[in-house]
Design a protein around this motif. Sequence first.
Motif, short mmCIF file in Angstrom:
data_model
loop_
_atom_site.label_atom_id
_atom_site.label_comp_id
_atom_site.label_asym_id
_atom_site.label_seq_id
_atom_site.Cartn_x
_atom_site.Cartn_y
_atom_site.Cartn_z
N TRP A 128 0.86 -1.19 0.00
CA TRP A 128 0.00 0.00 0.00
C TRP A 128 0.89 1.23 0.00
N LEU A 132 1.38 5.06 -0.10
CA LEU A 132 0.91 6.44 0.04
C LEU A 132 2.10 7.39 0.24
N THR A 133 2.96 7.07 1.21
CA THR A 133 4.05 7.97 1.61
C THR A 133 5.04 8.22 0.47
N GLY A 157 5.41 12.77 4.16
CA GLY A 157 5.14 11.70 5.13
C GLY A 157 3.89 12.03 5.91
N SER A 158 4.05 12.81 7.01
CA SER A 158 2.88 13.26 7.77
C SER A 158 1.95 14.07 6.86
N TRP A 200 9.17 3.96 1.88
CA TRP A 200 8.84 3.19 3.09
C TRP A 200 7.83 2.08 2.86
N GLY A 244 5.95 -1.07 2.83
CA GLY A 244 6.14 -2.43 3.34
C GLY A 244 5.69 -3.47 2.33
N ASN A 269 10.80 -3.09 3.49
CA ASN A 269 10.31 -1.76 3.09
C ASN A 269 11.07 -1.29 1.86
N SER A 281 5.59 5.54 14.83
CA SER A 281 5.63 6.59 13.80
C SER A 281 4.78 6.32 12.57
N THR A 320 2.12 9.52 12.97
CA THR A 320 2.98 9.54 14.16
C THR A 320 2.10 9.83 15.38
N ASP A 375 2.27 12.36 17.21
CA ASP A 375 1.88 13.78 17.13
C ASP A 375 0.71 13.98 16.18
N LEU A 399 -3.09 15.34 16.82
CA LEU A 399 -3.70 16.49 16.14
C LEU A 399 -5.03 16.12 15.49
N PHE A 439 -2.58 21.45 12.07
CA PHE A 439 -1.50 20.72 11.38
C PHE A 439 -0.47 21.68 10.80
C1 LIG Z 1 8.92 0.79 9.03
C2 LIG Z 1 7.98 1.69 8.32
C3 LIG Z 1 6.97 1.15 7.53
C4 LIG Z 1 6.13 1.98 6.80
N1 LIG Z 1 5.22 1.41 5.92
C5 LIG Z 1 4.51 2.22 5.10
C6 LIG Z 1 3.66 1.65 4.08
O1 LIG Z 1 3.55 0.42 3.96
N2 LIG Z 1 2.99 2.49 3.26
C7 LIG Z 1 3.08 3.85 3.36
O2 LIG Z 1 2.46 4.55 2.57
N3 LIG Z 1 3.88 4.42 4.32
C8 LIG Z 1 4.59 3.64 5.18
N4 LIG Z 1 5.41 4.19 6.15
C9 LIG Z 1 5.53 5.65 6.23
C10 LIG Z 1 4.95 6.26 7.50
O3 LIG Z 1 3.56 6.27 7.46
C11 LIG Z 1 5.60 7.64 7.71
O4 LIG Z 1 6.96 7.40 8.10
C12 LIG Z 1 4.87 8.47 8.72
O5 LIG Z 1 3.64 8.90 8.24
C13 LIG Z 1 5.70 9.70 9.17
O6 LIG Z 1 6.17 10.41 8.06
P1 LIG Z 1 7.71 10.80 7.98
O7 LIG Z 1 8.53 9.60 8.28
O8 LIG Z 1 7.94 11.45 6.67
O9 LIG Z 1 7.94 11.82 9.16
P2 LIG Z 1 7.73 13.43 9.07
O10 LIG Z 1 6.40 13.72 8.48
O11 LIG Z 1 8.93 14.03 8.43
O12 LIG Z 1 7.69 13.84 10.61
C14 LIG Z 1 8.87 14.01 11.40
C15 LIG Z 1 8.45 14.47 12.79
O13 LIG Z 1 7.73 15.71 12.72
C16 LIG Z 1 6.45 15.59 13.33
N5 LIG Z 1 5.46 16.37 12.58
C17 LIG Z 1 5.25 16.38 11.24
N6 LIG Z 1 4.25 17.21 10.93
C18 LIG Z 1 3.80 17.72 12.10
C19 LIG Z 1 2.77 18.64 12.46
N7 LIG Z 1 1.96 19.21 11.56
N8 LIG Z 1 2.60 18.95 13.75
C20 LIG Z 1 3.39 18.38 14.71
N9 LIG Z 1 4.37 17.50 14.44
C21 LIG Z 1 4.58 17.19 13.15
C22 LIG Z 1 6.13 14.10 13.27
O14 LIG Z 1 5.22 13.74 14.29
C23 LIG Z 1 7.51 13.48 13.48
O15 LIG Z 1 7.80 13.46 14.85
C24 LIG Z 1 6.24 3.38 6.92
C25 LIG Z 1 7.22 3.92 7.77
C26 LIG Z 1 8.08 3.10 8.45
C27 LIG Z 1 9.15 3.71 9.32
#
Ligand SMILES: Cc1cc2nc3c(=O)[nH]c(=O)nc-3n(C[C@H](O)[C@H](O)[C@H](O)COP(=O)(O)OP(=O)(O)OC[C@H]3O[C@@H](n4cnc5c(N)ncnc54)[C@H](O)[C@@H]3O)c2cc1C
Length: 438
Positions: free
Chosen positions: A171, A173-174, A179-180, A204, A206, A254, A405, A409, A411, A415, A427
């Motif tokens: 799946w 999306l990211t 990410g977030s 990322w 899986g 991943n 995460s 996450t 956070d 929110l 956000f």
């Molecule tokens: C092992 C693993 C498996 C995964 N599997 C999948 C998958 O199968 N499919 C898929 O689509 N994705 C997958 N992901 C992605 C996962 O959903 C994202 O890593 C996650 O959504 C966080 O995004 P990011 O890593 O880019 O962190 P970032 O968005 O860069 O965030 C970094 C930090 O900033 C904080 N932050 C960001 N925005 C805000 C805000 N507005 N307010 C306050 N704090 C904020 C976050 O909470 C975090 O602490 C996977 C990730 C991992 C590590």
Amino acid sequence: MPTSSQNQGNSSKDVKISYIGLPALDVSVAFPQATPASIFPPSASDYFQFNDLLTPEEQALRKNVSVVMEKEIAPIMAEYWEKAEFPFHVIPKLASLNAAGGTIKGYGCPGLSITGSAFATAEMARVDASCSTFVLVHSSLAMLTIALCGSEAQKQKYLPSLARLDTVACWALTEPDYGSDASSLRTTATKVSGGWILEGQKRWIGNSTFADVLVVFARNTTTNQINGYIVKKGSPGLRVSKIENKIGLRMVQNGDILLKEVFVPDEDRLPGVNSFQDTSKVLAVSRVMVAWQPIGISMGVFDMCHRYLKERKQFGAPLAAFQINQEKLVRMLGNVQAMVLVGWRLCKLYESGKMTPGHASLGKGWISLKARETVALGRELLGGNGILADFLVAKAFCDLEPIFSYEGTYDINSLVTGREITGIASFKPAALSKRSRL
Ligand SMILES: Cc1cc2nc3c(=O)[nH]c(=O)nc-3n(C[C@H](O)[C@H](O)[C@H](O)COP(=O)(O)OP(=O)(O)OC[C@H]3O[C@@H](n4cnc5c(N)ncnc54)[C@H](O)[C@@H]3O)c2cc1C
């Protein structure tokens, strides 16, 4: 400097360490100091007897999952986790649980209750979180998206073999830069004769290095809305490379995905994904399942500590005899009871149609926070062995981090609930929103 003649991994038998200039030492004398997790500890965490709340079918499923996990996965998990490889040979065993597809009814799927599916997830994660993530990505994200947003023909075509685990799904999306902030994703889908051209990157994802079916989200270049597509393994222009050096969920493969002019026929566009809200609907349900992973992880860590403290002695007494250790063990047990109650209530809210996205986010976020405390206590309790994958807690400790995460996450989930209870979305920093209007 010691040099090991064999990876110590799971089995300490016949392991010899030779110190330069000295005769080889048989480390099986020194290790293990207690029963390792390859012989999985009996379940001891259901202190408030939550099992009584389950139907006979849910209890039977739960039991079946725990038997298969303890027998088939526990003996090999430290080795595969260490190698960061997925044990493909266990897929038929996981398929035999008849849990893939979870709550989906028809199309060869088991049509489980959400509570049954949740406890099955916990029992998997109790032994090994990587296996539960493999199943959740496949089932609660990819299969559920097809079930909720696919056409009748797509459901009939893809779901039966996915339910049997004859084929595996992922799946996507990211993206590397989103990410977030996934709703801002940049992968594009452009309409062409007979289908769509997908162009962009995902990160990322899986199961993606070997998945047969890739559910991919992309921005429609005409409407600017997010749409969903089914991309098949081997499609020209599709490249996936494995992400190396993870410190958690090491068995999960991943991948980084590159989509370069990938053609998707019209029949593989998911008609029910027309905006990010449609993706969020799937995420709200799968967050309930993901919330049960930290519950299962915490149960397993408690079970391991419970056995270990009675086996290992210091100062002439079992570690379990020390008051400080008992307090930590009881705090862990209390956390597990509270986590199960919250997770169980989430399932009931979902079943009665009352669950909101805020409920699911609060459940996932709070449970993963409590689980962090629980596994950290477990890690302390095992002393030096608390940093060895062989005794489960170190592996569980690391596996919890990506779960904290992913699927939002802590956070972001806070929110989501915060927006629901205050009516104010927070956000995007207000200062930035203002500046961008200048
Ligand atoms: C092992 C693993 C498996 C995964 N599997 C999948 C998958 O199968 N499919 C898929 O689509 N994705 C997958 N992901 C992605 C996962 O959903 C994202 O890593 C996650 O959504 C966080 O995004 P990011 O890593 O880019 O962190 P970032 O968005 O860069 O965030 C970094 C930090 O900033 C904080 N932050 C960001 N925005 C805000 C805000 N507005 N307010 C306050 N704090 C904020 C976050 O909470 C975090 O602490 C996977 C990730 C991992 C590590």
